[in-house]
Design a protein around this motif. Sequence first.
Motif, PDB file in Angstrom:
ATOM      1  N   PHE A  16       0.848  -1.198   0.000  1.00 43.23           N
ATOM      2  CA  PHE A  16       0.000   0.000   0.000  1.00 43.23           C
ATOM      3  C   PHE A  16       0.875   1.237   0.000  1.00 43.23           C
ATOM      4  CE2 PHE A  16      -2.452   3.339   1.903  1.00 43.23           C
ATOM      5  CZ  PHE A  16      -3.742   3.139   1.441  1.00 43.23           C
ATOM      6  N   ASP A 129     -14.930  -2.335   9.520  1.00 42.82           N
ATOM      7  CA  ASP A 129     -14.081  -3.139   8.635  1.00 42.82           C
ATOM      8  C   ASP A 129     -12.837  -2.352   8.221  1.00 42.82           C
ATOM      9  OD1 ASP A 129     -13.497  -5.505   7.233  1.00 42.82           O
ATOM     10  OD2 ASP A 129     -14.352  -4.724   5.392  1.00 42.82           O
ATOM     11  N   ASP A 130     -13.054  -1.094   7.867  1.00 37.74           N
ATOM     12  CA  ASP A 130     -11.899  -0.288   7.463  1.00 37.74           C
ATOM     13  C   ASP A 130     -10.963  -0.059   8.643  1.00 37.74           C
ATOM     14  OD1 ASP A 130     -10.831   1.032   5.072  1.00 37.74           O
ATOM     15  OD2 ASP A 130     -10.864   2.807   6.341  1.00 37.74           O
ATOM     16  N   THR A 146     -11.234  -9.982   5.543  1.00 37.83           N
ATOM     17  CA  THR A 146     -12.164 -10.183   6.643  1.00 37.83           C
ATOM     18  C   THR A 146     -12.904 -11.504   6.431  1.00 37.83           C
ATOM     19  OG1 THR A 146     -12.486  -7.805   6.573  1.00 37.83           O
ATOM     20  CG2 THR A 146     -14.000  -9.065   7.957  1.00 37.83           C
ATOM     21  N   ALA A 147     -12.769 -12.434   7.362  1.00 33.68           N
ATOM     22  CA  ALA A 147     -13.480 -13.714   7.266  1.00 33.68           C
ATOM     23  C   ALA A 147     -14.860 -13.594   7.915  1.00 33.68           C
ATOM     24  CB  ALA A 147     -12.670 -14.829   7.932  1.00 33.68           C
ATOM     25  N   TYR A 148     -14.917 -12.919   9.063  1.00 33.85           N
ATOM     26  CA  TYR A 148     -16.222 -12.560   9.654  1.00 33.85           C
ATOM     27  C   TYR A 148     -16.092 -11.248  10.396  1.00 33.85           C
ATOM     28  CZ  TYR A 148     -14.693 -14.329  14.271  1.00 33.85           C
ATOM     29  OH  TYR A 148     -14.023 -14.531  15.450  1.00 33.85           O
ATOM     30  N   ARG A 175      -2.178 -17.477  10.454  1.00 36.27           N
ATOM     31  CA  ARG A 175      -2.676 -16.497   9.476  1.00 36.27           C
ATOM     32  C   ARG A 175      -3.829 -15.661  10.037  1.00 36.27           C
ATOM     33  NH1 ARG A 175      -4.973 -20.003   5.005  1.00 36.27           N
ATOM     34  NH2 ARG A 175      -5.340 -18.013   3.977  1.00 36.27           N
ATOM     35  N   LYS A 176      -4.309 -16.022  11.220  1.00 33.82           N
ATOM     36  CA  LYS A 176      -5.538 -15.387  11.729  1.00 33.82           C
ATOM     37  C   LYS A 176      -5.231 -14.252  12.715  1.00 33.82           C
ATOM     38  CE  LYS A 176      -7.328 -19.358  13.205  1.00 33.82           C
ATOM     39  NZ  LYS A 176      -8.346 -20.326  13.687  1.00 33.82           N
ATOM     40  N   LEU A 197     -12.525 -11.513  12.476  1.00 33.01           N
ATOM     41  CA  LEU A 197     -11.369 -12.357  12.140  1.00 33.01           C
ATOM     42  C   LEU A 197     -10.863 -11.937  10.767  1.00 33.01           C
ATOM     43  CD1 LEU A 197      -9.456 -14.818  12.242  1.00 33.01           C
ATOM     44  CD2 LEU A 197     -11.368 -16.213  11.393  1.00 33.01           C
ATOM     45  N   GLN A 205      -3.009 -16.079  -3.700  1.00 31.51           N
ATOM     46  CA  GLN A 205      -4.437 -16.024  -3.373  1.00 31.51           C
ATOM     47  C   GLN A 205      -4.947 -14.595  -3.588  1.00 31.51           C
ATOM     48  OE1 GLN A 205      -5.155 -17.055   0.734  1.00 31.51           O
ATOM     49  NE2 GLN A 205      -7.185 -17.899   0.300  1.00 31.51           N
TER      50      GLN A 205
HETATM   51  C1  LIG Z   1      -3.262   6.935   9.321  1.00 33.37           C
HETATM   52  C2  LIG Z   1      -2.463   5.947   8.591  1.00 33.37           C
HETATM   53  C3  LIG Z   1      -3.160   5.346   7.418  1.00 33.37           C
HETATM   54  C4  LIG Z   1      -2.193   4.487   6.705  1.00 33.37           C
HETATM   55  C5  LIG Z   1      -2.873   3.820   5.556  1.00 33.37           C
HETATM   56  C6  LIG Z   1      -1.915   2.857   5.108  1.00 33.37           C
HETATM   57  C7  LIG Z   1      -2.240   1.696   4.712  1.00 33.37           C
HETATM   58  C8  LIG Z   1      -3.601   1.224   4.618  1.00 33.37           C
HETATM   59  C9  LIG Z   1      -3.548  -0.190   5.005  1.00 33.37           C
HETATM   60  C10 LIG Z   1      -4.484  -0.944   4.846  1.00 33.37           C
HETATM   61  C11 LIG Z   1      -5.638  -0.602   4.081  1.00 33.37           C
HETATM   62  C12 LIG Z   1      -6.640  -0.255   5.059  1.00 33.37           C
HETATM   63  C13 LIG Z   1      -7.699  -0.770   5.139  1.00 33.37           C
HETATM   64  C14 LIG Z   1      -8.050  -1.934   4.313  1.00 33.37           C
HETATM   65  C15 LIG Z   1      -9.425  -1.916   4.385  1.00 33.37           C
HETATM   66  C16 LIG Z   1     -10.125  -2.872   4.807  1.00 33.37           C
HETATM   67  C17 LIG Z   1      -9.725  -4.284   4.838  1.00 33.37           C
HETATM   68  C18 LIG Z   1     -10.988  -4.955   4.544  1.00 33.37           C
HETATM   69  C19 LIG Z   1     -10.732  -6.306   4.018  1.00 33.37           C
HETATM   70  C20 LIG Z   1     -11.983  -6.825   3.478  1.00 33.37           C
HETATM   71  O1  LIG Z   1     -13.036  -6.385   3.761  1.00 33.37           O
HETATM   72  S1  LIG Z   1     -11.898  -8.062   2.414  1.00 33.37           S
HETATM   73  C21 LIG Z   1     -13.553  -8.213   1.769  1.00 33.37           C
HETATM   74  C22 LIG Z   1     -14.445  -9.112   2.563  1.00 33.37           C
HETATM   75  N1  LIG Z   1     -13.914 -10.420   2.746  1.00 33.37           N
HETATM   76  C23 LIG Z   1     -13.837 -11.334   1.805  1.00 33.37           C
HETATM   77  O2  LIG Z   1     -14.200 -11.134   0.670  1.00 33.37           O
HETATM   78  C24 LIG Z   1     -13.276 -12.669   2.227  1.00 33.37           C
HETATM   79  C25 LIG Z   1     -13.765 -13.801   1.341  1.00 33.37           C
HETATM   80  N2  LIG Z   1     -13.269 -15.042   1.871  1.00 33.37           N
HETATM   81  C26 LIG Z   1     -12.031 -15.498   1.595  1.00 33.37           C
HETATM   82  O3  LIG Z   1     -11.313 -14.932   0.785  1.00 33.37           O
HETATM   83  C27 LIG Z   1     -11.594 -16.722   2.337  1.00 33.37           C
HETATM   84  O4  LIG Z   1     -12.670 -17.379   2.901  1.00 33.37           O
HETATM   85  C28 LIG Z   1     -10.518 -16.428   3.417  1.00 33.37           C
HETATM   86  C29 LIG Z   1      -9.275 -15.824   2.766  1.00 33.37           C
HETATM   87  C30 LIG Z   1     -11.086 -15.466   4.483  1.00 33.37           C
HETATM   88  C31 LIG Z   1     -10.129 -17.721   4.116  1.00 33.37           C
HETATM   89  O5  LIG Z   1      -9.981 -18.724   3.131  1.00 33.37           O
HETATM   90  P1  LIG Z   1      -8.680 -19.655   2.980  1.00 33.37           P
HETATM   91  O6  LIG Z   1      -9.044 -20.760   2.057  1.00 33.37           O
HETATM   92  O7  LIG Z   1      -7.510 -18.816   2.642  1.00 33.37           O
HETATM   93  O8  LIG Z   1      -8.384 -20.170   4.390  1.00 33.37           O
HETATM   94  P2  LIG Z   1      -9.218 -21.205   5.311  1.00 33.37           P
HETATM   95  O9  LIG Z   1     -10.634 -21.322   4.871  1.00 33.37           O
HETATM   96  O10 LIG Z   1      -8.389 -22.432   5.412  1.00 33.37           O
HETATM   97  O11 LIG Z   1      -9.220 -20.439   6.715  1.00 33.37           O
HETATM   98  C32 LIG Z   1      -7.995 -20.169   7.400  1.00 33.37           C
HETATM   99  C33 LIG Z   1      -8.309 -20.241   8.867  1.00 33.37           C
HETATM  100  O12 LIG Z   1      -9.327 -19.252   9.167  1.00 33.37           O
HETATM  101  C34 LIG Z   1     -10.503 -19.919   9.705  1.00 33.37           C
HETATM  102  N3  LIG Z   1     -11.697 -19.252   9.159  1.00 33.37           N
HETATM  103  C35 LIG Z   1     -11.888 -18.822   7.904  1.00 33.37           C
HETATM  104  N4  LIG Z   1     -13.077 -18.238   7.768  1.00 33.37           N
HETATM  105  C36 LIG Z   1     -13.658 -18.294   8.998  1.00 33.37           C
HETATM  106  C37 LIG Z   1     -14.900 -17.838   9.511  1.00 33.37           C
HETATM  107  N5  LIG Z   1     -15.780 -17.183   8.742  1.00 33.37           N
HETATM  108  N6  LIG Z   1     -15.176 -18.048  10.802  1.00 33.37           N
HETATM  109  C38 LIG Z   1     -14.267 -18.671  11.604  1.00 33.37           C
HETATM  110  N7  LIG Z   1     -13.059 -19.116  11.187  1.00 33.37           N
HETATM  111  C39 LIG Z   1     -12.773 -18.937   9.891  1.00 33.37           C
HETATM  112  C40 LIG Z   1     -10.404 -21.337   9.243  1.00 33.37           C
HETATM  113  O13 LIG Z   1     -11.133 -22.190  10.100  1.00 33.37           O
HETATM  114  C41 LIG Z   1      -8.905 -21.565   9.303  1.00 33.37           C
HETATM  115  O14 LIG Z   1      -8.547 -21.718  10.671  1.00 33.37           O
HETATM  116  P3  LIG Z   1      -7.477 -22.852  11.103  1.00 33.37           P
HETATM  117  O15 LIG Z   1      -6.235 -22.573  10.302  1.00 33.37           O
HETATM  118  O16 LIG Z   1      -7.275 -22.619  12.562  1.00 33.37           O
HETATM  119  O17 LIG Z   1      -8.123 -24.129  10.767  1.00 33.37           O
END
Ligand SMILES: CCCCC/C=C\C/C=C\C/C=C\C/C=C\CCCC(=O)SCCNC(=O)CCNC(=O)[C@H](O)C(C)(C)COP(=O)(O)OP(=O)(O)OC[C@H]1O[C@@H](n2cnc3c(N)ncnc32)[C@H](O)[C@@H]1OP(=O)(O)O
Length: 206
Positions: A16, A129-130, A146-148, A175-176, A197, A205
């Motif tokens: 970023f 979320d942000d 965000t997973a949840y 990773r969490k 989470l 990915q």
């Molecule tokens: C003033 C200074 C400012 C500076 C600014 C500078 C920088 C800015 C920086 C950052 C930018 C700022 C902000 C960014 C803004 C916001 C961030 C928002 C991000 C989002 O808004 S993004 C959109 C919404 N989001 C999605 O669109 C997700 C869709 N989804 C997926 O992409 C997959 O679903 C994924 C990747 C989540 C997981 O998938 P995967 O296949 O990689 O991994 P897997 O399923 O194996 O899960 C691994 C372990 O997480 C556990 N786990 C997973 N899901 C769970 C659940 N729901 N509940 C409970 N446990 C859960 C498993 O149980 C396992 O746990 P364990 O390892 O212990 O078994």
Amino acid sequence: MAVDEHYNEHGGFPKFETAKVEPEYGELIEALRRVQDLAVSVDMPADALKAALAQTQQLVATMEPHVVPERKTPAGRVPRLPGRGSLLMLPWTVEKFDADGVRSRGVFRRFHLGGNGAAHGGTLPLLFDDLFGLTQHAYGRPISRTAYLHVNYRKITPLNQPLVVEGHVDKVEGRKTFISATLKNEDGELIADSDALMVQLLPGQQ
Ligand SMILES: CCCCC/C=C\C/C=C\C/C=C\C/C=C\CCCC(=O)SCCNC(=O)CCNC(=O)[C@H](O)C(C)(C)COP(=O)(O)OP(=O)(O)OC[C@H]1O[C@@H](n2cnc3c(N)ncnc32)[C@H](O)[C@@H]1OP(=O)(O)O
């Protein structure tokens, strides 16, 4: 090595980088926010409506030639501006950003109205979320997905009243990243709290 080479573009999120903008950029974003507030507030007679339409079409024509891909626009990449200069984000300003947590202040505006003078319930997860994205970034974790995200609505969220949101990392497991936050008014009353989470993406990915 190939994985590293492609990591910034194809795996997880890219690095970023903040954007430098003209002083008028922040003014433009605020003027557009004002338009958003008005767009959900007005009831205009036909002549005013026609004038507003013509002026808006002119604005679109001015802006349209300058569309650039994601990551090239400064929107969302100007940390000093409310909502980092993104119209999607709540127009809040970060006042603390370190590993202990992130705190941000602002108001919900007319644009964010749900009903009966209260903010729309869907705007709170956006705020949280942000904040969670920033919180884990400040903690030194890679940007993750965000997973949840769970929200408890404790009180009505008022419009046009200064509020403060504060989040911190609770624990990290591989990773969490588990993060929580509170939204309070200036009297310290709890309006909502949230926990989420965030899961770090693997190389390759999206
Ligand atoms: C003033 C200074 C400012 C500076 C600014 C500078 C920088 C800015 C920086 C950052 C930018 C700022 C902000 C960014 C803004 C916001 C961030 C928002 C991000 C989002 O808004 S993004 C959109 C919404 N989001 C999605 O669109 C997700 C869709 N989804 C997926 O992409 C997959 O679903 C994924 C990747 C989540 C997981 O998938 P995967 O296949 O990689 O991994 P897997 O399923 O194996 O899960 C691994 C372990 O997480 C556990 N786990 C997973 N899901 C769970 C659940 N729901 N509940 C409970 N446990 C859960 C498993 O149980 C396992 O746990 P364990 O390892 O212990 O078994």
